[in-house]
Design a protein around this motif. Structure first.
Motif, PDB file in Angstrom:
ATOM      1  N   ASP A   3      -7.878  11.984 -16.573  1.00  0.00           N
ATOM      2  CA  ASP A   3      -7.200  11.774 -17.851  1.00  0.00           C
ATOM      3  C   ASP A   3      -5.721  12.188 -17.739  1.00  0.00           C
ATOM      4  O   ASP A   3      -5.259  13.081 -18.443  1.00  0.00           O
ATOM      5  N   GLY A   4      -5.002  11.536 -16.833  1.00  0.00           N
ATOM      6  CA  GLY A   4      -3.600  11.876 -16.620  1.00  0.00           C
ATOM      7  C   GLY A   4      -3.012  10.881 -15.634  1.00  0.00           C
ATOM      8  O   GLY A   4      -3.544   9.780 -15.457  1.00  0.00           O
ATOM      9  N   THR A   5      -1.919  11.275 -14.977  1.00  0.00           N
ATOM     10  CA  THR A   5      -1.241  10.373 -14.040  1.00  0.00           C
ATOM     11  C   THR A   5      -1.538  10.776 -12.604  1.00  0.00           C
ATOM     12  O   THR A   5      -1.343  11.928 -12.228  1.00  0.00           O
ATOM     13  N   VAL A   6      -2.003   9.797 -11.825  1.00  0.00           N
ATOM     14  CA  VAL A   6      -2.194  10.025 -10.393  1.00  0.00           C
ATOM     15  C   VAL A   6      -0.973   9.461  -9.675  1.00  0.00           C
ATOM     16  O   VAL A   6      -0.597   8.310  -9.888  1.00  0.00           O
ATOM     17  N   ILE A   7      -0.336  10.297  -8.867  1.00  0.00           N
ATOM     18  CA  ILE A   7       0.814   9.830  -8.089  1.00  0.00           C
ATOM     19  C   ILE A   7       0.388   9.696  -6.636  1.00  0.00           C
ATOM     20  O   ILE A   7       0.007  10.686  -5.988  1.00  0.00           O
ATOM     21  N   TYR A   8       0.399   8.455  -6.171  1.00  0.00           N
ATOM     22  CA  TYR A   8      -0.059   8.163  -4.807  1.00  0.00           C
ATOM     23  C   TYR A   8       1.156   8.116  -3.886  1.00  0.00           C
ATOM     24  O   TYR A   8       2.060   7.299  -4.071  1.00  0.00           O
ATOM     25  N   LEU A   9       1.170   9.028  -2.922  1.00  0.00           N
ATOM     26  CA  LEU A   9       2.343   9.176  -2.059  1.00  0.00           C
ATOM     27  C   LEU A   9       2.217   8.275  -0.836  1.00  0.00           C
ATOM     28  O   LEU A   9       1.474   8.574   0.095  1.00  0.00           O
ATOM     29  N   ASN A  10       2.937   7.160  -0.870  1.00  0.00           N
ATOM     30  CA  ASN A  10       2.811   6.181   0.205  1.00  0.00           C
ATOM     31  C   ASN A  10       4.095   6.129   1.042  1.00  0.00           C
ATOM     32  O   ASN A  10       4.711   5.074   1.190  1.00  0.00           O
ATOM     33  N   LEU A  11       4.501   7.298   1.538  1.00  0.00           N
ATOM     34  CA  LEU A  11       5.753   7.373   2.305  1.00  0.00           C
ATOM     35  C   LEU A  11       5.451   7.130   3.778  1.00  0.00           C
ATOM     36  O   LEU A  11       4.676   7.864   4.377  1.00  0.00           O
ATOM     37  N   LYS A  12       6.084   6.104   4.354  1.00  0.00           N
ATOM     38  CA  LYS A  12       5.762   5.722   5.740  1.00  0.00           C
ATOM     39  C   LYS A  12       6.918   6.027   6.694  1.00  0.00           C
ATOM     40  O   LYS A  12       8.066   6.118   6.275  1.00  0.00           O
ATOM     41  N   GLY A  13       6.600   6.094   7.974  1.00  0.00           N
ATOM     42  CA  GLY A  13       7.623   6.248   9.021  1.00  0.00           C
ATOM     43  C   GLY A  13       7.305   7.390   9.971  1.00  0.00           C
ATOM     44  O   GLY A  13       6.905   8.474   9.537  1.00  0.00           O
TER      45      GLY A  13
END
Ligand code: EPU
Length: 335
Positions: A61-71
């Motif tokens: 019941d909130g915001t999911v922040i998906y960290l898709n930082l590549k390299g």
């Protein structure tokens, strides 16, 4: 940046639990993350990486922040060592492959551990005689409390067995990790019994890092369920640490209890042995259960509810406490 409402997290957690996030934001760069300043005030936030050490017991019941930082890149080299920097969203297995292809040693024992680079320091991942802290140099950390960026060195991270400062403070978000790796095949760690047995079987006397990775991968494939086929989050519990008196007490009833001496006072006992000895190994309860080859792993055979797996974990704890007077500690994050 990608934003979605009422988004299913089924493909974002290795248990494959089908729950929804009220809001889901995919972040593809550090700048995007910093740009969220102000937008997320008063929001309940969960930062998600590979989702390989998490059990969702209900919709988020909130915001999911998906960290898709590549390299991934090699930053500094001398004849003995290289510093490799990998961004948090790189898949851990792809990162290992990069290291093997560049003949960089030190992480081969950690082959095939599910999850992303950014999750590796959170629980100080470890397997087959090596822990992340053994090769760790530093990581870049975003502090969600004040939106600041800081570099954490080995000392700042407070690494312990399956623990770190990041497990204690969920507002510290790892953006990238730097490891110090060896440029050759020196100091290969074959201390874990299973590795030696497997090397002997294959007649390998002078293993390379690629040999170790292959051997570790084959042991893991044999013992542990592949999360792509059967939902799981690896070891659900930590191996408990007990004092000599407790070990002696257990030995009175179970002469064959395996234990590893940590120091003069303390011993580690495999939780897998406790669960197996309690007669729970391989128990299946419809859509979920305790894995048949590694009872430390709880599994979703398909369509299970996170709450049911959580309840199973509580029952296991209760049974182990009753029989062995040991409190098992959960390794997986329960949400
Ligand atoms: N054992 C049993 N029954 C079993 C399996 C194991 O009794 O069915 C006992 C045996 O005595 C065996 C001992 O447990 O010798 C150790 O088993 P194993 O080598 O499989 O390792 P573990 O202690 O159960 C830990 C990590 C694993 C890691 C392996 C290999 C923890 C909580 N788990 O498991 O990590 O892969 O060592 O290094 O420390 C994870 O964290 O997700 C994970 C899979």
């Amino acid at each position: 940046m990608i934003k979605k409402k009422n988004f299913s997290l089924k493909n974002y957690n290795s248990f494959n639990i089908d729950v929804n996030a009220k809001e889901f934001i995919e972040i593809n760069s550090k700048e995007e993350l910093i740009g969220l300043n102000g937008l997320l005030k008063n929001e309940k936030i969960l930062f998600l990486g590979g989702g390989s050490n998490i059990l969702f017991t209900k919709d988020y019941d909130g915001t999911v922040i998906y960290l898709n930082l590549k390299g991934i890149n090699i930053e500094k080299e001398n004849s003995d060592f290289s510093v490799v920097k990998a961004n948090a969203g790189e898949n851990w297995s792809n990162f290992i492959e990069f290291c093997l292809n560049n003949n960089l040693g030190g992480v081969e024992n950690l082959s095939l551990i599910p999850g992303n680079v950014g999750s590796a320091p959170v629980q100080n991942i470890g397997a087959y005689g090596v822990e992340l802290k053994d090769v760790f140099l530093s990581c870049e950390v975003f502090n969600f409390d004040d939106f600041s960026l800081k570099n954490f060195d080995l000392f700042d991270c407070e690494f312990e067995y399956r623990n770190s400062v990041f497990k204690k403070n969920k507002n510290l978000i790892i953006l990238s990790v730097k490891l110090k790796l060896k440029n050759n095949n020196h100091d290969i760690n074959t201390s874990y019994g299973d590795i030696n047995d497997e090397l002997k079987k294959s007649n390998i006397d002078n293993p390379t890092i690629k040999d170790i990775s292959r051997v570790v991968s084959s042991i893991r494939r044999r013992k542990l369920p592949d999360p792509k086929q059967i939902g799981n989050a690896g070891s659900f519990f930590k191996n408990p640490i007990v004092n000599k008196e407790k070990l002696n007490w257990i030995e009175k009833h179970h002469k064959n209890v395996p234990s590893y001496k940590l120091d003069e006072k303390y011993y580690k006992i495999p939780a897998a042995w406790l669960i197996e000895t309690a007669g729970l190994k391989g128990k299946k309860f419809g859509k979920f259960g305790i894995h048949k080859s590694q009872p430390l792993v709880l599994v979703n055979y398909g369509g299970a509810k996170g709450g049911d797996i959580y309840k199973l974990s509580l029952s296991i704890k209760e049974i182990i406490k009753k029989i062995f007077k040991i409190e098992l500690e959960t390794e997986v994050n329960i949400i």
